[in-house]
Enzyme design. Structure first.
Site, short mmCIF file in Angstrom:
data_model
loop_
_atom_site.label_atom_id
_atom_site.label_comp_id
_atom_site.label_asym_id
_atom_site.label_seq_id
_atom_site.Cartn_x
_atom_site.Cartn_y
_atom_site.Cartn_z
CG LEU A 337 -1.94 -1.13 1.33
CD1 LEU A 337 -2.67 -1.06 2.66
CD2 LEU A 337 -2.93 -1.06 0.17
N GLY A 338 2.04 1.19 0.54
CA GLY A 338 2.90 2.36 0.60
C GLY A 338 4.24 2.00 1.20
N GLY A 341 10.41 5.89 4.85
CA GLY A 341 11.61 5.66 5.65
C GLY A 341 11.36 4.72 6.82
CG PHE A 342 7.30 4.14 8.05
CD1 PHE A 342 6.67 2.94 7.81
CD2 PHE A 342 6.88 5.26 7.36
CE1 PHE A 342 5.64 2.86 6.89
CE2 PHE A 342 5.85 5.18 6.45
CZ PHE A 342 5.23 3.98 6.21
N GLY A 343 9.39 2.06 6.78
CA GLY A 343 9.19 0.69 6.33
C GLY A 343 8.11 0.62 5.27
CB VAL A 345 1.79 0.10 4.80
CG1 VAL A 345 0.40 -0.32 5.25
CG2 VAL A 345 2.43 1.03 5.83
CE LYS A 358 4.03 1.83 11.07
NZ LYS A 358 4.00 3.27 11.34
CG ASP A 459 5.42 13.10 11.35
OD1 ASP A 459 5.71 14.19 10.80
OD2 ASP A 459 5.70 12.00 10.84
#
Length: 653
Positions: A337-338, A341-343, A345, A358, A459
């Site tokens: 899905l996306g 930088g965090f990882g 999904v 995620k 954020d």
């Protein structure tokens, strides 16, 4: 010492193998392309014009929208072969070429790719984001048998890092490796020659970009024989969409070693097993010494993480890695899905219910802290405008979070989309936008004032606003969120900047603190984005404390033309009084000095018509630090890390 021995043995093994395998070189060179060279190429929608391969050409001034093209060398080469007694012999190759990409729209799109493929034919409907590599039917299918190095000039889907990057694609346009080129001083769409060298040997592919590039833009371990047949075609593909450009290849050199499968020596049967056994033995011994010297722990890197999570009253359900792997189809790229930088999904099916999983990147600078922050912050929150966290998993040193699935994705994909569809017109009318603003305001008021412990999100931005099936706004991504334990405390301190540039309040650059007022500032930027339909700007300008959209709207307010900021896609279909109120509210939330910003409670009262919108001066106030209020309160409200939970060093993102 042991590692040096291991390296020496590997070198010895490489020399032995190179002596045992007979190779001959396949070479061609085109310093420039002439019309007679067309017979050397397999061409689909491509021509040689002006001493270059025009992969998506402008034929007699005709339209070049929604085109895809290919130009491959006429003969395939043998990429790998089988040994008589098992194993594979792999070829190496070195390809140097010069690209020239000249935009015909602004921005241009979509890009060029260097391609190794089993089939030289051009896939149908491979224009636009597909770059002539695959199409919607073959994307992600191993039977596509294609590997490409893409030079992408437009961010066509969420996984793209930006509109100026190089990526490695395997049977898909979803790159397994991406590197932005801006940091290397290279702009693919500048209409200038860009020299590229692609080198493959020893099961590693390296890409060099630039005239005198000595170091690769990236170097990725990959066994091409795992994805491609023994013989492959080599060449280029490219595409355009509604965004257009001329994709030219001005020169091309190619060299590959040729695999000879028939050559065999009797003593190979003796030498190779001995060398292999030696390598394995040294490898095991070296690993044992390495583990012993570092008191290696075979358990997870964070053995107490479950205790930390279960110690929170907000911990949701724990899932197993096996459950989530199965739910996402083994984290299939087609379910992505996306990515950020965090990882990454992924969409999944868990207990007959659609979910979003995620998978936090191992390379994430936040990792454990982001994971614990999300689980312990919103685990048991129940609010209609917050994305619900269903569960979590920590196994195999992997951090995974499970959320309710949001069918309409993140709000930024809708509000900032370049396409002008009927869906956007219906779902982005002023009433819908006002509902999104009100929904986020309710979520923030709940976090600041409605929870037992105050929560600072840190954020707030358009990409963290999710839309459910009815396009209701839900605030998500609590990886940077922090709980202030005591209600009377006002802020959270960090050693590094946290948040997204462009949304960060000016004082953050000086105090390194998160406060309710910094959340309000980010909310104000979001309000202006929603009303104006444009991004904040200044995401990469760390020296500028003012968000560009705030300065722009305030300047229009100064000259009495505030409504000129309104998104033209609304076609004037809005209440001018209501719009002016919202724009003024956004500016009030973005006042440079934090003590002058309204609280989220006041913001909600303005949106519901209970109170008048706060006044803002015609000129944007100058940012002065420390402010008088900050100077007076500094000794009273300065907090240390032990007063807050959880505490971390978090980098801006």
């Amino acid at each position: 010492m042991y590692f040096s021995q291991l390296i020496k043995c590997f070198l010895l093994f490489a020399i032995l193998v190179s002596c045992l395998i007979e190779v001959r070189c396949l070479t061609f060179t085109y310093p420039k392309f002439q019309p007679e060279n067309e017979t050397d190429l397999i061409r689909h929608n491509s021509y040689i014009v002006l001493n270059a391969i025009q992969v998506t050409p402008d034929v007699s001034g005709g339209s070049i929208t929604n085109l895809s093209g290919r130009a491959f060398y006429k003969e395939p080469f043998k990429l790998w072969g089988k040994r008589k007694h098992g194993g594979r012999i792999r070829s190496s190759f070195n390809s140097t070429f010069v690209l020239n990409i000249s935009p015909r729209s602004f921005p241009g799109g979509e890009g060029v790719a260097f391609v190794l493929a089993a089939d030289s034919n051009l896939p149908e409907n491979s224009q636009g984001q597909w770059l002539g590599i695959v199409n919607a039917n073959t994307n992600g299918n191993p039977q596509a048998e294609i590997v490409a190095v893409e030079f992408d000039t437009r961010k066509s889907y969420p996984g793209d890092v930006d509109g100026n990057h190089v990526g490695l694609d395997v049977n898909s346009i979803y790159s397994i490796k991406q590197v932005p080129l801006g940091s290397f001083g290279i702009n693919l769409s500048a209409g200038v020659d860009v020299k590229v060298r692609i080198q493959y040997e020893g099961e590693e592919l390296a890409v060099f970009v630039g005239e005198d590039a000595r170091s690769p833009v990236f170097s990725e371990p990959i066994d091409l024989s795992a994805y491609l047949p023994t013989e492959v075609f080599v060449g280029f593909s490219a595409s355009t969409s509604n965004y257009t450009e001329l994709n030219c290849v001005r020169s091309w050199e190619f060299y590959s070693s040729h695999v000879n499968e028939d050559h065999s020596l009797l003593w190979v049967k003796i030498v190779v097993p001995i060398v292999a056994a030696l390598l394995i033995g040294i490898g095991f011994f070296s690993c044992w010494k390495w583990k012993k010297s570092r008191n290696y722990q075979p358990n997870d890197a964070y053995p107490n993480i479950e205790e930390e999570i279960k110690g929170s009253s907000m911990a949701p359900v724990k899932f197993t890695f096996k459950e989530l792997r199965q739910a996402t189809g083994k984290f299939n790229l087609q379910n992505m899905l996306g990515k950020g930088g965090f990882g990454t999904v992924y969409k999944g099916i868990l207990k007959n219910k659609e979910v979003a999983v995620k998978r936090i990147s191992r390379e994430s600078s936040q990792g454990k802290q982001e994971f614990i922050a999300e689980v312990t912050t919103i685990g048991n929150f129940h609010h209609k405008n917050l994305v619900k966290l269903i569960g979590w998993c920590y196994e195999r040193s992997e951090f995974l979070l499970v959320y309710e699935y949001m069918p309409n994705g993140s709000f930024d994909k809708l509000i900032f989309s370049d396409e002008n569809t009927e869906l956007q017109e219906n779902e982005l009318n002023w009433g819908r936008r006002l509902t999104v603003i009100s929904g986020v305001a309710q979520a923030l008021d709940y976090l600041h004032n409605g929870c037992e412990k105050r929560v600072l999100h840190r954020d707030i931005k358009a990409s963290n606003i999710m839309l459910d099936a009815e396009f209701n706004a839900k605030l998500g991504d609590f990886g940077l969120a922090r709980i202030v334990k005591q209600r009377e405390q006002t802020h959270h301190s960090t050693k590094d900047l946290a948040g997204t540039l462009g949304y960060m309040a000016p004082e953050c650059f000086f105090t390194r603190r998160a406060t309710a007022e910094t959340d309000v500032y980010a909310f104000g930027v979001l309000v202006l984005e929603v009303a104006c339909g444009r991004k904040t700007g200044n995401q990469n300008e760390k020296s500028d404390y003012n968000s560009r959209i705030v300065s722009w709207v305030w300047e229009l307010h100064r000259i009495g033309r505030l409504l000129d900021a309104v998104d033209q896609k609304l076609n004037g279909e809005f209440s001018e009084e209501e719009m002016e109120c919202v724009l003024i509210l956004g500016l009030a939330c973005c006042k440079p000095n934090p003590e002058q910003r309204p609280s989220m409670k006041i913001v909600l009262q303005v949106l519901t018509g209970e109170v008048h919108v706060p006044e803002v001066p015609a000129e944007m106030p100058a940012f002065v630090w420390p402010t008088m209020a900050a100077h007076v309160k500094q000794s009273d409200c300065s907090l240390i890390g032990s007063q807050l939970t959880p505490f971390s060093e978090v980098s801006g993102r």
